[in-house]
Scaffold this active site. Sequence first.
Site, PDB file in Angstrom:
ATOM      1  N   CYS A  88      -5.805   5.587 -13.031  1.00 11.49           N
ATOM      2  CA  CYS A  88      -4.622   5.121 -12.298  1.00 11.49           C
ATOM      3  C   CYS A  88      -4.145   3.749 -12.755  1.00 11.49           C
ATOM      4  O   CYS A  88      -3.074   3.299 -12.341  1.00 11.49           O
ATOM      5  CB  CYS A  88      -4.929   5.072 -10.804  1.00 11.49           C
ATOM      6  SG  CYS A  88      -5.745   6.560 -10.189  1.00 11.49           S
ATOM      7  N   HIS A 146      -2.561  -1.128  -4.741  1.00 10.66           N
ATOM      8  CA  HIS A 146      -2.815   0.236  -5.206  1.00 10.66           C
ATOM      9  C   HIS A 146      -2.494   1.206  -4.073  1.00 10.66           C
ATOM     10  O   HIS A 146      -1.798   2.198  -4.280  1.00 10.66           O
ATOM     11  CB  HIS A 146      -4.276   0.367  -5.646  1.00 10.66           C
ATOM     12  CG  HIS A 146      -4.633   1.719  -6.158  1.00 10.66           C
ATOM     13  ND1 HIS A 146      -4.101   2.244  -7.311  1.00 10.66           N
ATOM     14  CD2 HIS A 146      -5.464   2.674  -5.654  1.00 10.66           C
ATOM     15  CE1 HIS A 146      -4.601   3.457  -7.517  1.00 10.66           C
ATOM     16  NE2 HIS A 146      -5.414   3.749  -6.521  1.00 10.66           N
ATOM     17  N   HIS A 168       1.671   8.977  -5.688  1.00 12.89           N
ATOM     18  CA  HIS A 168       0.790   8.432  -6.725  1.00 12.89           C
ATOM     19  C   HIS A 168       1.140   9.126  -8.034  1.00 12.89           C
ATOM     20  O   HIS A 168       0.802  10.284  -8.250  1.00 12.89           O
ATOM     21  CB  HIS A 168      -0.670   8.692  -6.352  1.00 12.89           C
ATOM     22  CG  HIS A 168      -1.658   7.939  -7.174  1.00 12.89           C
ATOM     23  ND1 HIS A 168      -1.353   7.422  -8.419  1.00 12.89           N
ATOM     24  CD2 HIS A 168      -2.955   7.602  -6.941  1.00 12.89           C
ATOM     25  CE1 HIS A 168      -2.418   6.811  -8.903  1.00 12.89           C
ATOM     26  NE2 HIS A 168      -3.391   6.898  -8.034  1.00 12.89           N
TER      27      HIS A 168
END
Length: 631
Positions: free
Chosen positions: A279, A432, A470
């Site tokens: 990520c 995040h 995401h």
Amino acid sequence: MSALPVIVAMGGINAAGRTSFNQGFRRIVLDALPQQQRQETLLGLASLMNLVRHEDDQLLTKDNDVITPDNVEAKLGEQILAGTLIRRIEKSFFDVDATHWQQKISANAGAPVRFVTKARQLPTPLPSNWQVTELEKGQVEVTIEGEFEIKHDTYRDNPIKAAGQFPTGFDPAALYNSRYQPRGLQATIFAASDAIHSSGLDWQKVMNSVAPDQIGTYSASVAGQVNAEGLGGLFKARLLGERVSTKQLALGLNTMSTDFINAYVTGNVGTTFTTSGACATFLYNLRAAVQDIKAGRTRVAIVASSECAIEPEILEGFGNMSALANEDNLKKLDNSDTVDYRRTSRPFGENCGFTIGEGAQLTILMDDALALELGADILGSVPDVFVNADGYKKSITAPGPGNYITMAKSVALAQAIVGDESIKQRSFILAHGSSTPQNRVTESAIYDRIASAYDINDWPVVAPKAFVGHTIAPASGDQLAFALGVFSDNIMPGVTTIDKVADDVFAERLNIALEHASCEPQDVAFINSKGFGGNNATAPVLSPAVTKHMLTTRHGDDAIAQHAERNKGVKQQQQVYFERAQKGQFDLIYRFGEGLIDENEIAFDTMQMTIPGFDKPIKLSVDNPYADMSK
């Protein structure tokens, strides 16, 4: 002195819309915008979504009704809002209520089973309990006795029904000759074109301003191109009785976003770099670019990531890890029989997993001297990017100490550059914020403890994944786009998808707001990413005002005045693209087979090399960097 990596442009696409001119950011904070910006944002989205077209200075709907920019919201507002951000997965991807799969049945024939087929369709080797009798015209009769297996097409109800999809009606494949390319590469072409056009710079002039080897492209995806045209189709083809194409393997590689930018958009012959960090992939590539600029190896850097992974197999993989928010758990959280698909991603609130998204983000950076020389826009700067691992782990997906290091280093560097007051009063975090129960606790603990160490109170925390999902590889690119939006518009986005901050979140010194609100101009944004496997990364991003102050200190008032004069022409070209983009005219750059370099025309000696199409040579003569060891 180290060169300062300056952000001069950013483009891309995600569920909120186009990145350039902060369209995507403004879609998210739409209710906090002044009326003119609100109208511009809605009109731009309507064009992006092919809800309107522009003909003879008139604005027409699909039904040929004439509308004006002033009443786009009244006529199309509901449709625009419903077709953006996180929402129920549209059937153009797959049917979440009837997701195709093959079910295996083990059977035992009580009596012989017989069927007729073509001889060339028989399996090799033939199962031992199959008996074959040849018939006419290439036909055979097959008799099966005993146990056998059947796989047949069927459908299942998918428990994961929401994602951050590109705005409804936006189709990157229709904007250029996409030649059956995977969706992630189509989005890459769009993002690169959007960034270059919105920079207001003549790209050929940029290329000829530096040596050819001083330009770099740094980009990657994580899973590769998992659509049918890439690895997704490659892996399924034989199981579905189909042929593997000649393109699926090559186009499926996670290096392809880098390669497409070089080969079809920029014509770069300099550095080409791809690294994946789960990520944190965008930040990993940004780190390489920043280090190369600071060292003087690169003067122009394209940093990008793309991921279009809304595919049943990817959702099932994450879903079986209990990483994605599913219908049953969302219903339990809300004590309801229905699900609000808009609110499936709930960073720092009561949540049950993240929501996947698709996106492509691309930013252009230059060293400070070149940015001034070209009159480029100054959108901010990135003094460094920090990457640290977690050490020994029990679970490969669990968090660890690495993110403490990256965040602490970032705050320490920013404090050294802008001072204590800026950190305490005018900095914010792009978290995040994946929307998992574990993340909300562990990530908030890092921020709260660092805030305590630096005596920061009410530290604003923004969570982009609440709105766009995401996007995996480009996720920290989404965060950077948010940061530039905050710098530009002085609006701090709240986490509007939650009712309250969860009780187990460490928020004593944090400000996790539930509503969008105006804020004073900010000096620093911290882009933070916590990737699977211990891929932690954090980047301090300095505001345009701070960056310009630093440039003035280094280069002097005269250089800044000359930059401002050059920047007037850049602004004019930006306005040209803004107006065209508002009409859905994105002018995608795709130079397939154009500008090919004849290798026979490359000229060089021991001192330098010249490449056709580039004004400046590549220097070959270098000093021995190990002279002290070569005596």
